[in-house]
Motif scaffolding. Structure first.
Motif, mmCIF file in Angstrom:
data_model
loop_
_atom_site.group_PDB
_atom_site.id
_atom_site.type_symbol
_atom_site.label_atom_id
_atom_site.label_comp_id
_atom_site.label_asym_id
_atom_site.label_seq_id
_atom_site.Cartn_x
_atom_site.Cartn_y
_atom_site.Cartn_z
ATOM 1 N N SER A 100 -6.368 6.466 -3.759
ATOM 2 C CA SER A 100 -4.943 7.636 -3.929
ATOM 3 C C SER A 100 -4.794 8.675 -2.601
ATOM 4 C CB SER A 100 -6.253 8.863 -4.937
ATOM 5 O OG SER A 100 -7.358 9.372 -4.489
ATOM 6 N N GLY B 8 0.949 -1.228 0.214
ATOM 7 C CA GLY B 8 0.700 -0.104 -0.042
ATOM 8 C C GLY B 8 1.116 0.720 -0.118
ATOM 9 N N ALA B 9 0.187 2.092 0.674
ATOM 10 C CA ALA B 9 1.110 3.680 0.593
ATOM 11 C C ALA B 9 1.918 3.497 1.370
ATOM 12 C CB ALA B 9 0.558 4.789 1.561
ATOM 13 N N ILE C 22 5.186 9.224 5.957
ATOM 14 C CA ILE C 22 5.013 7.516 5.384
ATOM 15 C C ILE C 22 7.004 7.823 4.428
ATOM 16 C CG2 ILE C 22 4.922 5.776 3.764
ATOM 17 C CD1 ILE C 22 1.855 6.260 5.068
ATOM 18 N N GLY D 130 0.233 -13.061 -2.867
ATOM 19 C CA GLY D 130 0.008 -13.756 -1.767
ATOM 20 C C GLY D 130 -0.585 -13.305 -0.405
ATOM 21 N N ARG D 131 -1.236 -14.241 0.498
ATOM 22 C CA ARG D 131 -1.631 -13.177 1.935
ATOM 23 C C ARG D 131 -0.824 -13.399 2.630
ATOM 24 N NH1 ARG D 131 -5.765 -11.151 3.217
ATOM 25 N NH2 ARG D 131 -6.910 -11.927 1.980
ATOM 26 N N VAL E 4 0.383 7.834 10.680
ATOM 27 C CA VAL E 4 -1.470 8.839 11.024
ATOM 28 C C VAL E 4 -1.043 9.500 11.910
ATOM 29 C CG1 VAL E 4 -3.481 8.467 10.970
ATOM 30 C CG2 VAL E 4 -2.212 7.209 9.817
ATOM 31 N N PHE F 176 0.888 10.608 4.471
ATOM 32 C CA PHE F 176 1.611 10.273 3.523
ATOM 33 C C PHE F 176 2.701 10.992 3.584
ATOM 34 C CE2 PHE F 176 3.005 9.951 -1.189
ATOM 35 C CZ PHE F 176 1.619 8.940 -1.204
ATOM 36 N N GLY G 202 -5.660 12.800 10.323
ATOM 37 C CA GLY G 202 -5.327 11.778 9.485
ATOM 38 C C GLY G 202 -4.679 11.466 8.907
ATOM 39 N N ASP H 278 -6.033 -6.913 -1.180
ATOM 40 C CA ASP H 278 -7.535 -6.490 -0.893
ATOM 41 C C ASP H 278 -7.598 -5.610 -1.742
ATOM 42 O OD1 ASP H 278 -8.184 -9.025 -0.717
ATOM 43 O OD2 ASP H 278 -8.249 -9.033 1.813
ATOM 44 N N ILE I 117 6.076 -0.152 9.870
ATOM 45 C CA ILE I 117 6.082 0.898 8.422
ATOM 46 C C ILE I 117 4.114 1.555 8.196
ATOM 47 C CG2 ILE I 117 7.855 0.476 7.155
ATOM 48 C CD1 ILE I 117 6.202 -1.031 5.305
ATOM 49 N N GLY I 118 4.455 2.944 8.035
ATOM 50 C CA GLY I 118 3.640 3.133 7.201
ATOM 51 C C GLY I 118 2.494 3.059 9.204
ATOM 52 N N ASP J 223 1.890 -8.588 -1.286
ATOM 53 C CA ASP J 223 0.718 -7.963 -1.089
ATOM 54 C C ASP J 223 -0.556 -8.507 -1.518
ATOM 55 O OD1 ASP J 223 -0.650 -5.079 -0.492
ATOM 56 O OD2 ASP J 223 -2.082 -6.028 -2.396
ATOM 57 N N SER K 10 3.729 -3.810 6.896
ATOM 58 C CA SER K 10 2.789 -2.358 7.514
ATOM 59 C C SER K 10 1.470 -2.729 7.892
ATOM 60 C CB SER K 10 2.786 -1.435 6.105
ATOM 61 O OG SER K 10 2.621 -2.343 5.232
HETATM 62 C C1 LIG Z 1 -9.437 5.348 3.100
HETATM 63 C C2 LIG Z 1 -8.532 6.044 3.533
HETATM 64 C C3 LIG Z 1 -7.630 7.324 2.850
HETATM 65 C C4 LIG Z 1 -7.185 8.275 3.295
HETATM 66 N N1 LIG Z 1 -6.360 8.976 2.178
HETATM 67 C C5 LIG Z 1 -5.451 9.863 3.141
HETATM 68 C C6 LIG Z 1 -4.720 10.999 2.161
HETATM 69 O O1 LIG Z 1 -5.142 11.385 1.509
HETATM 70 N N2 LIG Z 1 -3.743 11.251 3.125
HETATM 71 C C7 LIG Z 1 -2.713 10.862 3.644
HETATM 72 O O2 LIG Z 1 -1.621 11.394 3.973
HETATM 73 N N3 LIG Z 1 -3.147 9.885 4.514
HETATM 74 C C8 LIG Z 1 -4.690 9.123 3.927
HETATM 75 N N4 LIG Z 1 -5.145 8.170 4.901
HETATM 76 C C9 LIG Z 1 -3.991 7.510 5.700
HETATM 77 C C10 LIG Z 1 -2.994 6.979 5.485
HETATM 78 O O3 LIG Z 1 -2.031 7.979 5.000
HETATM 79 C C11 LIG Z 1 -3.045 5.429 4.911
HETATM 80 O O4 LIG Z 1 -4.148 4.860 5.920
HETATM 81 C C12 LIG Z 1 -2.285 5.183 3.853
HETATM 82 O O5 LIG Z 1 -2.909 3.995 3.146
HETATM 83 C C13 LIG Z 1 -1.354 4.173 5.341
HETATM 84 O O6 LIG Z 1 -0.745 3.285 4.912
HETATM 85 P P1 LIG Z 1 -0.283 1.621 4.935
HETATM 86 O O7 LIG Z 1 1.349 0.938 4.088
HETATM 87 O O8 LIG Z 1 0.090 1.180 6.357
HETATM 88 O O9 LIG Z 1 -0.939 0.762 4.695
HETATM 89 P P2 LIG Z 1 -2.277 0.757 3.230
HETATM 90 O O10 LIG Z 1 -2.237 1.763 2.300
HETATM 91 O O11 LIG Z 1 -3.433 0.065 3.355
HETATM 92 O O12 LIG Z 1 -1.266 -0.723 2.713
HETATM 93 C C14 LIG Z 1 -1.658 -1.807 3.534
HETATM 94 C C15 LIG Z 1 -1.399 -3.193 2.343
HETATM 95 O O13 LIG Z 1 -1.112 -4.363 2.502
HETATM 96 C C16 LIG Z 1 -2.365 -5.256 2.192
HETATM 97 N N5 LIG Z 1 -2.257 -6.414 2.992
HETATM 98 C C17 LIG Z 1 -2.783 -6.313 4.305
HETATM 99 N N6 LIG Z 1 -3.225 -7.639 4.526
HETATM 100 C C18 LIG Z 1 -2.506 -8.021 4.214
HETATM 101 C C19 LIG Z 1 -1.692 -9.560 4.634
HETATM 102 N N7 LIG Z 1 -2.169 -10.366 5.232
HETATM 103 N N8 LIG Z 1 -0.811 -10.013 3.721
HETATM 104 C C20 LIG Z 1 0.188 -9.071 2.090
HETATM 105 N N9 LIG Z 1 -1.020 -7.638 2.260
HETATM 106 C C21 LIG Z 1 -2.000 -7.613 2.723
HETATM 107 C C22 LIG Z 1 -3.401 -3.986 2.512
HETATM 108 O O14 LIG Z 1 -4.305 -4.618 1.134
HETATM 109 C C23 LIG Z 1 -2.939 -3.557 1.598
HETATM 110 O O15 LIG Z 1 -2.692 -3.143 0.105
HETATM 111 C C24 LIG Z 1 -6.182 7.347 4.747
HETATM 112 C C25 LIG Z 1 -6.452 6.587 4.932
HETATM 113 C C26 LIG Z 1 -7.955 6.296 4.921
HETATM 114 C C27 LIG Z 1 -8.423 4.287 5.508
#
Ligand SMILES: Cc1cc2nc3c(=O)[nH]c(=O)nc-3n(C[C@H](O)[C@H](O)[C@H](O)COP(=O)(O)OP(=O)(O)OC[C@H]3O[C@@H](n4cnc5c(N)ncnc54)[C@H](O)[C@@H]3O)c2cc1C
Length: 408
Positions: free
Chosen positions: A56, A23-24, A300, A123-124, A289, A297, A294, A49, A282-283, A46, A157
């Motif tokens: 975005s 993800g992000a 991150i 994969g998961r 956040v 990005f 909220g 899902d 990470i993330g 990844d 993450s």
């Molecule tokens: C709907 C939404 C909108 C947001 N918009 C913004 C924004 O505009 N600006 C901002 O700064 N912040 C935003 N945020 C806050 C934050 O930036 C996001 O939550 C960001 O996506 C967090 O990044 P991450 O990589 O930790 O998680 P994610 O981006 O959610 O990435 C996690 C990834 O891991 C995958 N995954 C999950 N479980 C497993 C597993 N068991 N095995 C393999 N893969 C798995 C998921 O499918 C996903 O692709 C937003 C949050 C949400 C919920």
């Protein structure tokens, strides 16, 4: 070696680093590793899902960020409003940016191809364990079988297998966004409405966010800061409130809704996981956040850049997260006020958005404010009410003692 898909592999493989979650944070880290000149073998796992087409992220930057050039939308003005005030101001030296999931995935794919060995694993992840000097990620492959990926560093993450606190039991942002289309040119394509408090406030501290994509189309999103223990909270009514906002505030009673996105963002003023062995959160999991906004990005990006720089220099990437005690303290304080005195929060946001140049407010919200910025911002806030809210929050309540958990 160029990047390749890996969906059929079931044997154990060794890498220099594994990223769990594309993800992000996962995709950003790939970009920063390649940019920093790291040339190890990397796997990114990844589960697919969260399709890129539906994602975005927005942030504000000053043009120097690695992903600024990949942004798919840019805004140079800010709008904000409340029942008795309105602000339209240039954002310079900042630009408000947004990137689609596709654009970020494309940038990460190009970066992966620059590494000595870059593998996308569809994969998961079932679990991550520290074994001797390596982290081992167990992955359930979609076509059957389980594979084990070993690496001295695992950037996580996801937290596979961890028991989770139900996000609704803690402070969170609850939002519904409508992609709307009008027959007339109504949106200013150069201005983002960061916060418009002219929406019902019965379900919490609520505001509307408007992100135009053309003069006739925009994302109109209503967000509520929800504190489960707040006094007199009622269930949110995003649909009705957005209909009212479109009709009365934007004068768009006939806007067509072409898409919708909803969700919630947990707001915690601390990381949900601490680095352990070679497993580095990470993330969102690493507390990226910002609870007061909220947004994650931009943070991150800073974290990813730090990790990449440290790996290249063969230093410990667990120390890449900048110590942000002051912003975390402020976030924790704000979360208490959201519960005890929501009006003070609305007043504080109004002060931040009207009494200061946007650049100062954005630095403050980003945790990059100087001492002088802090002093000026604090001087404009309803500090006495904030202090009272901190004291009143010290009293225990049933809702704070109860902490339901969910498994994922
Ligand atoms: C709907 C939404 C909108 C947001 N918009 C913004 C924004 O505009 N600006 C901002 O700064 N912040 C935003 N945020 C806050 C934050 O930036 C996001 O939550 C960001 O996506 C967090 O990044 P991450 O990589 O930790 O998680 P994610 O981006 O959610 O990435 C996690 C990834 O891991 C995958 N995954 C999950 N479980 C497993 C597993 N068991 N095995 C393999 N893969 C798995 C998921 O499918 C996903 O692709 C937003 C949050 C949400 C919920």
């Amino acid at each position: 070696m160029t990047s390749r898909d890996h969906a059929d592999a079931v044997d154990a493989e060794s890498f220099d680093a594994v990223i769990v979650g594309g993800g992000a944070a996962g995709l950003s880290l790939v970009c920063h590793l390649a940019h920093a000149g790291w040339r190890g073998r990397l796997a990114i796992v990844d589960d697919g899902d969260h399709p890129h087409a539906h994602r975005s992220w927005a942030w504000w930057g000053r043009g120097a960020g690695l992903l600024d050039a990949h942004a798919t939308a840019r805004f140079h003005h800010l709008e904000a409003a409340g029942p008795t005030w309105r602000r339209h101001a240039p954002l310079a030296p900042h630009t408000y940016l947004s990137i689609t999931g596709f654009a970020l995935a494309e940038a990460a794919q190009a970066a992966l191809a620059e590494l000595d060995g870059g593998v996308r694993v569809a994969g998961r992840a079932l679990g991550i364990a520290q074994e001797d000097d390596a982290g081992v990620v167990t992955v359930d492959m979609p076509r059957g079988g389980v594979t084990r990926l070993r690496a001295p560093w695992v950037f996580d993450s996801v937290g596979p297998g961890a028991t989770r606190v139900d996000p609704r039991s803690a402070p969170h942002l609850d939002f519904l966004g409508l992609h709307v289309e009008s027959d007339r040119d109504v949106f200013d394509g150069d201005a983002v409405t960061l916060m418009d408090f002219r929406t019902g406030q019965r379900d919490g501290v609520a505001f509307v966010y408007v992100l135009p994509s053309s003069p006739r189309t925009a994302l109109v999103e209503r967000t509520v800061f929800v504190h489960p223990g707040a006094r007199g909270r009622v269930r949110g009514g995003h649909e009705a409130e957005l209909a009212t906002y479109l009709r009365d505030t934007l004068a768009l009673p006939d806007a067509r809704v072409t898409g919708r996105e909803e969700g919630l963002i947990p707001l915690v003023a601390h990381a949900s996981a601490r680095p352990g062995g070679g497993i580095v959160p990470i993330g969102a999991r690493a507390g990226m956040v910002r609870a007061s906004t909220g947004y994650a990005f931009a943070r991150i990006q800073r974290h990813s850049e730090g990790i990449a720089r440290r790996l290249v220099a063969e230093r410990d990437p667990r120390r890449a997260a900048a110590p942000e005690r002051w912003p975390r303290l402020l976030d924790a304080a704000l979360l208490r006020v959201i519960r005890a005195d929501p009006d003070a929060v609305r007043e504080a946001f109004a002060a931040m958005l009207t009494a200061h140049p946007p650049a100062r407010t954005l630095r403050f919200l980003d945790g990059e404010a100087s001492l002088a910025d802090h002093v000026r911002i604090f001087a404009s806030l309803p500090l006495l009410r904030f202090a009272r809210a901190q004291v009143s929050d010290l009293r225990p309540t049933a809702s704070r003692r109860r902490r339901p958990t969910v498994d994922r």
